[in-house]
Write a protein that holds these residues in place. Sequence first.
Motif, short mmCIF file in Angstrom:
data_model
loop_
_atom_site.label_atom_id
_atom_site.label_comp_id
_atom_site.label_asym_id
_atom_site.label_seq_id
_atom_site.Cartn_x
_atom_site.Cartn_y
_atom_site.Cartn_z
N LEU A 25 -1.42 -12.74 -7.73
CA LEU A 25 -1.51 -13.96 -6.23
C LEU A 25 -1.22 -12.69 -6.01
O LEU A 25 -1.15 -12.48 -4.22
CB LEU A 25 -0.76 -15.03 -6.73
N LEU A 26 -0.16 -11.43 -6.69
CA LEU A 26 0.45 -10.72 -5.78
C LEU A 26 -0.32 -9.77 -5.59
O LEU A 26 -0.47 -9.00 -4.88
CB LEU A 26 1.60 -10.46 -6.50
N HIS A 27 -1.35 -9.26 -6.65
CA HIS A 27 -2.23 -7.95 -6.46
C HIS A 27 -3.60 -9.07 -5.35
O HIS A 27 -3.58 -7.68 -4.47
CB HIS A 27 -3.12 -7.95 -7.46
N LEU A 28 -3.68 -9.45 -4.62
CA LEU A 28 -3.93 -9.82 -3.65
C LEU A 28 -3.97 -9.94 -2.67
O LEU A 28 -3.80 -9.55 -1.15
CB LEU A 28 -4.78 -11.30 -4.54
N ILE A 29 -2.13 -10.23 -2.59
CA ILE A 29 -1.36 -10.40 -0.74
C ILE A 29 -1.45 -8.10 -1.52
O ILE A 29 -1.08 -8.41 -0.15
CB ILE A 29 -0.53 -11.17 -1.75
N TRP A 30 -1.26 -7.78 -1.60
CA TRP A 30 -1.23 -6.30 -1.67
C TRP A 30 -1.96 -5.56 -1.12
O TRP A 30 -2.15 -4.15 -0.53
CB TRP A 30 -0.21 -6.39 -3.09
N ASN A 31 -3.35 -6.36 -2.23
CA ASN A 31 -4.27 -5.67 -1.24
C ASN A 31 -5.74 -6.12 -0.11
O ASN A 31 -6.00 -4.85 0.60
CB ASN A 31 -5.75 -5.28 -2.74
N HIS A 32 -4.89 -7.16 -0.10
CA HIS A 32 -5.66 -7.86 1.22
C HIS A 32 -4.72 -8.31 2.23
O HIS A 32 -5.41 -9.01 2.98
CB HIS A 32 -6.81 -8.68 0.77
N VAL A 33 -3.53 -8.19 1.77
CA VAL A 33 -3.06 -9.00 3.15
C VAL A 33 -1.49 -8.07 4.09
O VAL A 33 -1.68 -7.57 4.96
CB VAL A 33 -2.30 -10.48 2.77
N LEU A 34 -0.78 -7.52 3.22
CA LEU A 34 0.29 -6.49 3.02
C LEU A 34 0.87 -5.82 1.91
O LEU A 34 0.00 -5.26 1.11
CB LEU A 34 1.73 -7.64 3.51
N SER A 35 0.73 -5.22 2.97
CA SER A 35 0.70 -3.75 2.04
C SER A 35 2.48 -2.78 2.39
O SER A 35 2.82 -2.66 3.60
CB SER A 35 0.29 -2.51 1.33
N LEU A 36 3.42 -2.19 1.13
CA LEU A 36 4.43 -1.24 1.75
C LEU A 36 4.28 0.14 0.86
O LEU A 36 3.91 -0.03 -0.61
CB LEU A 36 5.46 -2.07 1.30
N ALA A 37 4.25 1.24 1.69
CA ALA A 37 4.14 2.97 1.22
C ALA A 37 5.15 3.50 2.12
O ALA A 37 5.43 3.24 3.55
CB ALA A 37 2.49 2.72 1.10
#
Length: 277
Positions: free
Chosen positions: A106-118
Motif C-alpha cells: 500500500l505504501l508503495h502504491l501511494i509513493w509511486n502513484h499518489v504522493l512523493s517527497l524528495a
Amino acid sequence: MSNLYRLRAISWRHRLSPHSSLRPLIPLSRSQSRLFRQLTSYNFSFQPPKTPLKSPSHKRYSTTASATPLNTSSQHSSNHEPPPPKDPLFRHPLRLLLSYLKLLALLHLIWNHVLSLAPAQGPSMLATYPITGTWHLTSRLHVFGRNLQVGDIVTFHIPDRPASIGVKRVIGLPGDYVLIGTPGEFWHSGADPRADDALMLQVPEGHAYLVGDNLPASNDSRIFGPVPLGLIRSKVIASMEPSFERGPFAGFQWVRNPMQRDVPPTKEEVLHARSGR
C-alpha cells in the motif's frame, strides 16, 4: 396428606394461615373446626437429614463445597477460567508477515502513484527556492502532464541526462507560443531584434516548454528544446525546509501558481489590455 390439603383449602377460603391464632371470620361447621384444631397443632418444621444423599448425581459435591458462600464459589470458578483467545492476526507468524507485506504494498502504491517527497538542490529556481535544503511534496496524479497549467512547477527527466530529475516551471503547453532564448538578451548584446533569439516558437503537440526562474543559471528548454510530456513525473504542490532545530515541517507552504488568477479579470482590465496591443 389428605388432611393437609383440606386445611389449605379452608385457609385459602378464609384467608388464614395454618399457624394463625385468629378465628375465621366465617363460622365453620363442627367437622371443619375439629379438623382445623387438629391440623394447627401439628409441627410443620422440616429437618434435613444428617447424612448426605447417596444419589450418584450428588457424589461429586461435598458438604464443604455446598456450605461455601455463592460469591466465594464464583471467585473460585473464575480463577480456573481459560484465558481469552488471542487475536488471530498474532496467532500465526505467517499472518503477521502477510499483513506487513500488504502494508508495504500500500505504501508503495501511494509513493509511486499518489504522493512523493524528495529533496531538491541547485540555483535554477532562485529566488523561489534556495540552493539547498528544500524538500518538495509532489503529486503523482499529474504524471505525463495530466491537468497541468501554465505556471505550475513540475519534476521531469532531463532529456540530455535521463538519470537526473529536474525541477522547472511550465511556460508553455501544446499550442502555446513562447519566446526562444532569454528575454532582453539581444538588447544587451547589441544583436538585431530580428535574430533567432527574438523568434517565437509554437510548442508542438505532446510537449511542454519548461524554464527555470533563475534564467542565467538554468538548464531548461531554451537549451534542449520542448520536453515531451512523457518525461514529466509529477507536480510540486508544497515545499518545506526541514532541520533539526526547527523540526521536520519547518517552512511548510503550499505552492501557488503566480500565473493563474484567483479572481477573473474585470471589464476595465480587459479593455485596458486590448487598447495596449
